[in-house]
Design an enzyme around this catalytic site. Structure first.
Site, short mmCIF file in Angstrom:
data_model
loop_
_atom_site.label_atom_id
_atom_site.label_comp_id
_atom_site.label_asym_id
_atom_site.label_seq_id
_atom_site.Cartn_x
_atom_site.Cartn_y
_atom_site.Cartn_z
N ASP A 132 47.40 35.01 43.82
CA ASP A 132 46.16 35.49 43.80
C ASP A 132 45.59 35.10 42.36
O ASP A 132 44.49 35.32 42.07
CB ASP A 132 45.73 36.89 44.27
CG ASP A 132 46.38 37.89 43.53
OD1 ASP A 132 47.45 37.73 42.55
OD2 ASP A 132 46.22 39.15 43.53
N SER A 133 46.38 34.72 41.50
CA SER A 133 46.21 34.02 40.14
C SER A 133 45.09 33.14 40.58
O SER A 133 44.44 32.54 39.40
CB SER A 133 47.64 33.80 39.29
OG SER A 133 48.08 32.68 40.14
N ASP A 186 50.71 35.94 48.15
CA ASP A 186 50.07 36.96 47.69
C ASP A 186 49.04 37.82 48.85
O ASP A 186 48.49 37.19 49.23
CB ASP A 186 49.30 37.07 46.30
CG ASP A 186 50.22 37.52 45.28
OD1 ASP A 186 51.32 37.84 45.49
OD2 ASP A 186 49.77 37.07 44.15
N GLU A 219 51.24 44.32 45.71
CA GLU A 219 51.19 44.93 44.74
C GLU A 219 51.02 46.52 44.92
O GLU A 219 50.30 47.03 45.84
CB GLU A 219 50.14 44.67 43.79
CG GLU A 219 50.28 43.24 43.17
CD GLU A 219 49.15 42.81 42.23
OE1 GLU A 219 48.36 43.85 41.59
OE2 GLU A 219 48.94 41.66 41.87
N GLU A 247 56.75 42.42 36.79
CA GLU A 247 55.78 41.67 35.86
C GLU A 247 55.73 42.32 34.51
O GLU A 247 55.37 43.57 34.42
CB GLU A 247 54.67 41.51 36.27
CG GLU A 247 53.47 40.73 35.37
CD GLU A 247 52.28 40.29 36.14
OE1 GLU A 247 52.38 40.06 37.40
OE2 GLU A 247 51.31 39.74 35.50
N1 LIG Z 1 47.35 31.74 33.74
C1 LIG Z 1 47.81 32.87 34.27
N2 LIG Z 1 49.04 33.20 34.08
C2 LIG Z 1 49.60 34.41 34.42
O1 LIG Z 1 50.92 34.74 34.26
C3 LIG Z 1 48.55 35.43 35.12
C4 LIG Z 1 47.50 34.85 35.49
N3 LIG Z 1 47.06 33.64 35.02
N4 LIG Z 1 46.76 35.50 36.18
C5 LIG Z 1 47.01 36.75 36.83
C6 LIG Z 1 48.09 37.59 35.91
C7 LIG Z 1 47.48 37.94 34.68
N5 LIG Z 1 48.60 37.97 33.81
C8 LIG Z 1 48.90 38.30 32.43
C9 LIG Z 1 47.92 38.07 31.68
C10 LIG Z 1 47.69 38.37 30.38
C11 LIG Z 1 49.04 39.10 30.05
C12 LIG Z 1 49.12 39.39 28.28
O2 LIG Z 1 48.24 38.80 27.65
N6 LIG Z 1 49.89 40.38 27.96
C13 LIG Z 1 50.24 40.63 26.45
C14 LIG Z 1 51.09 41.85 26.59
C15 LIG Z 1 50.78 42.57 25.31
C16 LIG Z 1 51.56 43.91 24.99
O3 LIG Z 1 51.25 44.86 26.02
O4 LIG Z 1 52.27 44.12 24.20
C17 LIG Z 1 51.14 39.63 26.00
O5 LIG Z 1 51.15 39.26 24.87
O6 LIG Z 1 51.97 38.75 26.70
C18 LIG Z 1 50.05 39.28 30.60
C19 LIG Z 1 49.96 38.98 32.16
C20 LIG Z 1 49.57 37.50 34.36
N7 LIG Z 1 49.34 36.82 35.62
C1 LIG Z 2 52.08 35.75 38.15
C2 LIG Z 2 52.74 35.97 39.76
C3 LIG Z 2 53.66 36.89 39.67
C4 LIG Z 2 51.40 36.40 40.65
O1 LIG Z 2 51.49 37.28 41.41
C5 LIG Z 2 50.40 35.41 40.81
O2 LIG Z 2 50.34 34.07 40.61
O3 LIG Z 2 49.31 35.71 41.36
MG LIG Z 3 49.45 37.78 42.19
#
Ligand SMILES: Nc1nc(=O)c2c([nH]1)NC[C@@H]1CN(c3ccc(C(=O)N[C@@H](CCC(=O)O)C(=O)O)cc3)CN21
Ligand SMILES: CC(C)C(=O)C(=O)O
Ligand SMILES: [Mg+2]
Length: 263
Positions: free
Chosen positions: A45-46, A84, A114, A181
């Site tokens: 669903d991304s 998903d 989820e 995740e």
């Molecule tokens: N392009 C893309 N990649 C992804 O992995 C992804 C999506 N879209 N869309 C749905 C979700 C959203 N996701 C995400 C988006 C942002 C972070 C992020 O920026 N996390 C911070 C964590 C910081 C903290 O809590 O310490 C990081 O720095 O990685 C993590 C997962 C994973 N999924």
């Molecule tokens: C990031 C993965 C695990 C996902 O759920 C998605 O692409 O939607």
């Molecule tokens: Mg997903």
């Protein structure tokens, strides 16, 4: 590559080998990923973010996912096709069964949902009806508004223990695969060691049985800040098939994720 099934993933786990997973949303990229050896394709669903331009996965509908599943299913090759369930498909057990049925008719082979331990009943009923389930725990993007952002989950001991317990409960309810995740590498390792079912990680450290990334992140075309667990494999590659192969080989050799990609 031999056709990948759930037993392939279980055999990987037993042998201490890893497997690679990648999102796919259309036939051309699905075929390219499958031919690169990637074991599992996810219609995630991304797609709401990378294809549709939303800033979360919440607007994605069951029809959106079914459309992309039909596109990918025609070109999935030997890869296993995971799909998903969208936001609110887990509202009731009945809705979960109906929506998972739609995904299976569109070509899904494994349905990802989820949620936490409260999903046990839905997972049990899906499993009884022959629908293999992957339970997605840790950072669950469909609850982003409750979590207050895309943040690492399970940093404190109490929440880490909760995630481990939820994983156990859902595996006992019948989940064939667990996906974790954005959790500390120590928790990724603990869940992987505690369970007999394969555990897929994204930002869950190097010790999970499988690894998954969003295709656009692997190709370095994601706009804005990318999460820490992302690596652009296009940077050193000749072309897109080569980038997918490099990702697959880095996962198989446990060269990815490295410390800098883990929490
Ligand atoms: N392009 C893309 N990649 C992804 O992995 C992804 C999506 N879209 N869309 C749905 C979700 C959203 N996701 C995400 C988006 C942002 C972070 C992020 O920026 N996390 C911070 C964590 C910081 C903290 O809590 O310490 C990081 O720095 O990685 C993590 C997962 C994973 N999924
Ligand atoms: C990031 C993965 C695990 C996902 O759920 C998605 O692409 O939607
Ligand atoms: Mg997903």
């Amino acid at each position: 590559m031999k056709t990948v099934t759930l037993s392939t993933l279980q055999a990987c786990k037993r042998a201490g080998e890893t497997f690679s997973c990648l999102t796919a949303y259309d036939a051309t990229f699905a075929r390219t990923a499958a031919e690169s050896g990637i074991e599992v394709l996810l219609v995630g669903d991304s797609l709401g973010m990378v294809l549709q331009g939303h800033d979360s996965t919440l607007p994605v509908t069951l029809d959106d996912i079914c459309y992309h599943t039909r596109c990918v299913a025609r070109a999935k090759g030997a890869s296993l096709l995971m799909v998903d369930l969208p936001f609110m498909s887990n509202a009731t057990t009945e809705r979960m069964l109906n929506d998972a049925g739609e995904l299976m008719r569109a070509g899904a082979e494994l349905v990802k949902v989820e949620g936490e331990a409260w999903m046990a009943e839905g997972i049990r009923e899906l499993t009884r009806r022959g629908v293999p389930v992957c339970a997605h725990l840790g950072l669950t993007p469909q609850t982003v508004h409750q979590l207050g952002g895309y943040k690492v989950q399970g940093r404190d001991a109490e929440r880490a223990a909760q995630i481990l317990e939820d994983a156990r409960t859902l595996a006992e309810a019948g989940a064939s695969v667990i996906l974790l995740e954005c959790v500390p590498a120590s928790l990724g390792r603990a869940v992987t060691e505690a369970l007999d079912v394969p555990v897929i990680g994204i930002g869950a450290g190097p010790d999970t049985d499988g690894q998954i990334l969003v295709m656009h992140d692997v190709l370095g075309v994601t706009h804005g800040r990318t999460p820490r667990f992302v690596k652009n494999f296009m940077a050193e590659a000749d072309d897109i098939p080569d980038a997918f192969r490099r990702y697959h080989e880095a996962v198989k050799a446990r060269r990815f994720p490295a410390k800098e990609h883990s929490f």
